[in-house]
Motif scaffolding. Structure first.
Motif, PDB file in Angstrom:
ATOM      1  N   GLU A   9      -6.762   8.698   0.274  1.00 11.67           N
ATOM      2  CA  GLU A   9      -5.333   8.538   0.013  1.00 11.67           C
ATOM      3  C   GLU A   9      -4.501   8.746   1.276  1.00 11.67           C
ATOM      4  N   ILE A  22      -9.892   2.632  -3.934  1.00 12.76           N
ATOM      5  CA  ILE A  22     -10.249   4.046  -4.054  1.00 12.76           C
ATOM      6  C   ILE A  22     -11.153   4.269  -5.258  1.00 12.76           C
ATOM      7  N   ARG A  33     -11.439  11.554  -2.299  1.00 10.42           N
ATOM      8  CA  ARG A  33     -10.179  10.949  -2.739  1.00 10.42           C
ATOM      9  C   ARG A  33      -8.997  11.332  -1.846  1.00 10.42           C
ATOM     10  N   GLU A  34      -8.854  12.612  -1.557  1.00 12.97           N
ATOM     11  CA  GLU A  34      -7.713  13.075  -0.759  1.00 12.97           C
ATOM     12  C   GLU A  34      -7.712  12.416   0.625  1.00 12.97           C
ATOM     13  N   PRO A  54       0.001   3.171   1.552  1.00 10.58           N
ATOM     14  CA  PRO A  54       0.403   2.930   0.156  1.00 10.58           C
ATOM     15  C   PRO A  54       0.413   1.441  -0.233  1.00 10.58           C
ATOM     16  N   ARG A 112      -4.918  -0.762  -3.227  1.00  8.03           N
ATOM     17  CA  ARG A 112      -5.315   0.590  -2.820  1.00  8.03           C
ATOM     18  C   ARG A 112      -6.003   1.344  -3.957  1.00  8.03           C
ATOM     19  N   SER A 113      -5.388   1.357  -5.130  1.00  4.42           N
ATOM     20  CA  SER A 113      -5.966   2.126  -6.234  1.00  4.42           C
ATOM     21  C   SER A 113      -7.315   1.554  -6.663  1.00  4.42           C
TER      22      SER A 113
END
Length: 118
Positions: free
Chosen positions: A25, A48, A21-22, A30, A44-45
């Protein structure tokens, strides 16, 4: 050199890093959007969450990379992919932007089934 840098970043999305995840991100801008191979538009969300929920991913092989420089710090990367067993050949385009600090982030991606099936 730029082509190799972006190729490595792009291919890292096809590896087990896609479960970090990191890292995701930091790599995905964004404002990231994707038009998936099946024609869905995801943000994006959603991207992920989908990557983190994958149980096992088939190895993705990539070839024929080329870049189109759109301006300072803006590049389109085009390439082909297919799964290791030869299925799902796709044409892919990614739009990468570079921050003032020199960090490349992926802002847009599209995968399209290859017309000729290869």
């Amino acid at each position: 050199m730029l082509l190799e840098t972006l190729r490595l970043l792009e291919c890292s999305l096809h590896s087990d890093r896609r479960c970090d995840r990191e890292w995701l991100e930091g790599l995905l801008h964004p404002e990231f959007r994707e038009i998936t191979r099946s024609g869905l538009i995801v943000d994006r969300s959603e991207t992920i969450a989908c990557l983190l929920s994958e149980k096992t991913a088939s190895p993705i092989l990539s070839s024929d990379f080329r870049i189109i420089e759109m301006g300072r710090g803006c590049v389109i990367l085009q390439y082909r992919t297919f799964y290791a067993e030869g299925r799902c050949p796709s044409l892919r385009s990614s739009y990468w932007v570079c921050s003032e600090e020199g960090q490349w982030t992926l802002i847009f991606h599209q995968g399209t089934p290859a017309a000729d099936g290869s």
